[in-house]
Design a protein around this motif. Sequence first.
Motif, PDB file in Angstrom:
ATOM      1  N   GLN A  83       4.082  20.552 -33.638  1.00  0.00           N
ATOM      2  CA  GLN A  83       4.645  19.332 -34.209  1.00  0.00           C
ATOM      3  C   GLN A  83       4.620  18.219 -33.174  1.00  0.00           C
ATOM      4  O   GLN A  83       4.753  18.461 -31.970  1.00  0.00           O
ATOM      5  N   VAL A  84       4.454  16.965 -33.653  1.00  0.00           N
ATOM      6  CA  VAL A  84       4.534  15.794 -32.788  1.00  0.00           C
ATOM      7  C   VAL A  84       5.425  14.734 -33.432  1.00  0.00           C
ATOM      8  O   VAL A  84       5.430  14.571 -34.653  1.00  0.00           O
ATOM      9  N   VAL A  85       6.193  14.030 -32.600  1.00  0.00           N
ATOM     10  CA  VAL A  85       7.037  12.916 -33.024  1.00  0.00           C
ATOM     11  C   VAL A  85       6.965  11.857 -31.935  1.00  0.00           C
ATOM     12  O   VAL A  85       7.357  12.114 -30.790  1.00  0.00           O
ATOM     13  N   ASP A  86       6.462  10.664 -32.282  1.00  0.00           N
ATOM     14  CA  ASP A  86       6.251   9.618 -31.285  1.00  0.00           C
ATOM     15  C   ASP A  86       5.451  10.198 -30.114  1.00  0.00           C
ATOM     16  O   ASP A  86       4.406  10.784 -30.313  1.00  0.00           O
ATOM     17  N   GLU A  87       5.995  10.094 -28.873  1.00  0.00           N
ATOM     18  CA  GLU A  87       5.263  10.615 -27.716  1.00  0.00           C
ATOM     19  C   GLU A  87       5.693  12.025 -27.328  1.00  0.00           C
ATOM     20  O   GLU A  87       5.336  12.527 -26.252  1.00  0.00           O
ATOM     21  N   PHE A  88       6.430  12.713 -28.202  1.00  0.00           N
ATOM     22  CA  PHE A  88       6.918  14.064 -27.917  1.00  0.00           C
ATOM     23  C   PHE A  88       6.153  15.098 -28.747  1.00  0.00           C
ATOM     24  O   PHE A  88       5.845  14.882 -29.917  1.00  0.00           O
ATOM     25  N   ALA A  89       5.855  16.246 -28.102  1.00  0.00           N
ATOM     26  CA  ALA A  89       5.122  17.323 -28.759  1.00  0.00           C
ATOM     27  C   ALA A  89       5.880  18.627 -28.589  1.00  0.00           C
ATOM     28  O   ALA A  89       6.361  18.939 -27.485  1.00  0.00           O
ATOM     29  N   LEU A  90       6.001  19.385 -29.672  1.00  0.00           N
ATOM     30  CA  LEU A  90       6.681  20.680 -29.656  1.00  0.00           C
ATOM     31  C   LEU A  90       5.635  21.775 -29.590  1.00  0.00           C
ATOM     32  O   LEU A  90       4.780  21.885 -30.485  1.00  0.00           O
ATOM     33  N   ASP A  91       5.681  22.589 -28.509  1.00  0.00           N
ATOM     34  CA  ASP A  91       4.664  23.629 -28.375  1.00  0.00           C
ATOM     35  C   ASP A  91       5.029  24.859 -29.206  1.00  0.00           C
ATOM     36  O   ASP A  91       6.118  24.959 -29.777  1.00  0.00           O
ATOM     37  N   ALA A 118       5.147  16.348 -19.350  1.00  0.00           N
ATOM     38  CA  ALA A 118       6.330  16.939 -18.713  1.00  0.00           C
ATOM     39  C   ALA A 118       7.225  17.577 -19.766  1.00  0.00           C
ATOM     40  O   ALA A 118       7.531  16.955 -20.790  1.00  0.00           O
ATOM     41  N   MET A 119       7.649  18.821 -19.524  1.00  0.00           N
ATOM     42  CA  MET A 119       8.586  19.502 -20.411  1.00  0.00           C
ATOM     43  C   MET A 119       9.980  18.932 -20.168  1.00  0.00           C
ATOM     44  O   MET A 119      10.424  18.844 -19.029  1.00  0.00           O
ATOM     45  N   ILE A 120      10.690  18.529 -21.228  1.00  0.00           N
ATOM     46  CA  ILE A 120      11.957  17.827 -21.036  1.00  0.00           C
ATOM     47  C   ILE A 120      13.172  18.734 -21.138  1.00  0.00           C
ATOM     48  O   ILE A 120      14.297  18.296 -20.874  1.00  0.00           O
ATOM     49  N   SER A 121      12.984  20.012 -21.509  1.00  0.00           N
ATOM     50  CA  SER A 121      14.122  20.927 -21.620  1.00  0.00           C
ATOM     51  C   SER A 121      13.630  22.362 -21.591  1.00  0.00           C
ATOM     52  O   SER A 121      12.517  22.659 -22.051  1.00  0.00           O
ATOM     53  N   ASP A 122      14.467  23.272 -21.065  1.00  0.00           N
ATOM     54  CA  ASP A 122      14.153  24.691 -21.090  1.00  0.00           C
ATOM     55  C   ASP A 122      14.519  25.329 -22.422  1.00  0.00           C
ATOM     56  O   ASP A 122      14.125  26.459 -22.707  1.00  0.00           O
ATOM     57  N   GLU A 123      15.292  24.607 -23.236  1.00  0.00           N
ATOM     58  CA  GLU A 123      15.713  25.127 -24.536  1.00  0.00           C
ATOM     59  C   GLU A 123      14.511  25.262 -25.472  1.00  0.00           C
ATOM     60  O   GLU A 123      13.551  24.490 -25.401  1.00  0.00           O
ATOM     61  N   LYS A 124      14.580  26.233 -26.379  1.00  0.00           N
ATOM     62  CA  LYS A 124      13.524  26.430 -27.357  1.00  0.00           C
ATOM     63  C   LYS A 124      13.995  25.966 -28.734  1.00  0.00           C
ATOM     64  O   LYS A 124      15.088  26.323 -29.174  1.00  0.00           O
ATOM     65  N   PHE A 125      13.149  25.187 -29.412  1.00  0.00           N
ATOM     66  CA  PHE A 125      13.517  24.581 -30.681  1.00  0.00           C
ATOM     67  C   PHE A 125      12.561  25.003 -31.792  1.00  0.00           C
ATOM     68  O   PHE A 125      11.417  25.372 -31.547  1.00  0.00           O
ATOM     69  N   ASP A 126      13.063  24.895 -33.023  1.00  0.00           N
ATOM     70  CA  ASP A 126      12.245  25.162 -34.199  1.00  0.00           C
ATOM     71  C   ASP A 126      11.528  23.914 -34.684  1.00  0.00           C
ATOM     72  O   ASP A 126      10.409  23.992 -35.202  1.00  0.00           O
ATOM     73  N   SER A 127      12.178  22.745 -34.551  1.00  0.00           N
ATOM     74  CA  SER A 127      11.596  21.508 -35.061  1.00  0.00           C
ATOM     75  C   SER A 127      12.159  20.321 -34.303  1.00  0.00           C
ATOM     76  O   SER A 127      13.239  20.410 -33.689  1.00  0.00           O
ATOM     77  N   ALA A 142      15.860  14.072 -32.072  1.00  0.00           N
ATOM     78  CA  ALA A 142      16.705  15.236 -32.285  1.00  0.00           C
ATOM     79  C   ALA A 142      15.837  16.478 -32.406  1.00  0.00           C
ATOM     80  O   ALA A 142      14.643  16.398 -32.732  1.00  0.00           O
ATOM     81  N   ALA A 143      16.443  17.633 -32.168  1.00  0.00           N
ATOM     82  CA  ALA A 143      15.749  18.910 -32.301  1.00  0.00           C
ATOM     83  C   ALA A 143      16.729  19.953 -32.802  1.00  0.00           C
ATOM     84  O   ALA A 143      17.932  19.903 -32.483  1.00  0.00           O
ATOM     85  N   LEU A 144      16.227  20.896 -33.602  1.00  0.00           N
ATOM     86  CA  LEU A 144      17.042  21.989 -34.122  1.00  0.00           C
ATOM     87  C   LEU A 144      16.536  23.317 -33.586  1.00  0.00           C
ATOM     88  O   LEU A 144      15.320  23.542 -33.510  1.00  0.00           O
ATOM     89  N   THR A 145      17.463  24.202 -33.249  1.00  0.00           N
ATOM     90  CA  THR A 145      17.111  25.563 -32.861  1.00  0.00           C
ATOM     91  C   THR A 145      17.078  26.443 -34.106  1.00  0.00           C
ATOM     92  O   THR A 145      17.484  26.031 -35.195  1.00  0.00           O
ATOM     93  N   LEU A 149      22.094  21.604 -33.038  1.00  0.00           N
ATOM     94  CA  LEU A 149      21.476  20.284 -32.979  1.00  0.00           C
ATOM     95  C   LEU A 149      21.542  19.740 -31.558  1.00  0.00           C
ATOM     96  O   LEU A 149      22.628  19.656 -30.973  1.00  0.00           O
ATOM     97  N   TRP A 150      20.398  19.367 -31.031  1.00  0.00           N
ATOM     98  CA  TRP A 150      20.275  18.742 -29.720  1.00  0.00           C
ATOM     99  C   TRP A 150      19.652  17.359 -29.921  1.00  0.00           C
ATOM    100  O   TRP A 150      18.756  17.190 -30.756  1.00  0.00           O
ATOM    101  N   THR A 151      20.121  16.375 -29.153  1.00  0.00           N
ATOM    102  CA  THR A 151      19.592  15.025 -29.296  1.00  0.00           C
ATOM    103  C   THR A 151      19.304  14.417 -27.926  1.00  0.00           C
ATOM    104  O   THR A 151      19.865  14.836 -26.914  1.00  0.00           O
TER     105      THR A 151
END
Length: 369
Positions: free
Chosen positions: A52-60, A75-84, A93-96, A101-103
């Motif tokens: 998934q991509v949102v603006d300049e952010f990409a979810l691997d 650059a990876m911005i967090s060690d947390e793993k997200f679903d979306s 924002a991102a959801l696990t 909810l993380w923002t």
Amino acid sequence: MKKIIALLLAMIFLFSFAACGDKGGKGEGTTKAGGKDTTSPAASDTGMKFKQVVDEFALDADGHVWKISTVDEPAMISDEKFDSINGGNGMYAALTSDGALWTWGNYPGNGSADKSEAPVKVLDGVKCVSVHSNNGFAILTDGSLYQWGYGNNFKKLRLDGDDKTDILTPTKVEYDAKFEKIYSGGNGVVAIDTDGNRYCWCGTNQIMGYSATQIDSGNTDDMIVNPFWLKPVQNDTAPKGDYYFGQSSTYIVDSNNTLYISGGKGSRLAPFDTEPSWKTFTKVRDNVVKVLCATNGSLIVGADGNLWGWGSEHFGLCDASDTPVQITKDIKFVDASLYGYQACLAIDDAGHLYTFSASDKTPKLVDVK
């Protein structure tokens, strides 16, 4: 003579041994992955995979969020793993998998109005989130609606008078309905309850596709939709689907990948740039997966995997046109995003990340290590 014969036999033996060894090397000694010879790997078989991509952010594919810059290394911005991931225009924002909810970005919801560069956890039990332009909305698993963000923004729900203070943490909106989905963009917000009823606020009827009386029967000005009330749309005939908000326009992509538009000149799409689609949604195009809106133009991800675009000469990502023109080929893209209005991130069907810009319109693989 015997010496000559012995020498010839020795040479034949050595030649045969070398030939067998070379043949064996190609069969057993070559590294393989998934049954494919990787001695000369193709670009589509290498690199980190993304979903998934949102603006300049990409979810691997592993759930990590990367910031992709045109000048710096990814650059990876967090060690947390997200679903979306979700967001736009400086708020994200991102959801696990368990609904946390993380923002990050503007108004992160952590009790401060200061921008956060890294994701911070702000809420649990979330099933749907949409954030954009300094206002965020989340729906919990029990159907309750929460909001946070900039208080003096026209997207803020003001159910208790004319309160314009900032909401610095996700706060419950006291309302009887149970909600299922929510869509937020620069010019509007649409919420859908568990019965399928739609609610919209902010914007005018040409943006939202409804008459003012469909939102508020007591409204005497049919051009204006009250931006602060949470009320269901009456006599709703708009197509069901996902919402995308552009400049003075709203798009819906239904389950059959058909694109509809409500709005006018801001869409820069013919004929709506001269003949606005007032108070209704009009069918525009088939085979559309997603709409990406910018100030001077738009892109769509086609069901054929190509990216199509239209807009003014200031858009830059495609030639000026008021009808969609194909801008990529030979790569099947499944997701894309705009950032900086002059650059695009896109993911192909193999999960590889590409970028192109107004200055270089040929998609290039992004090297993420």
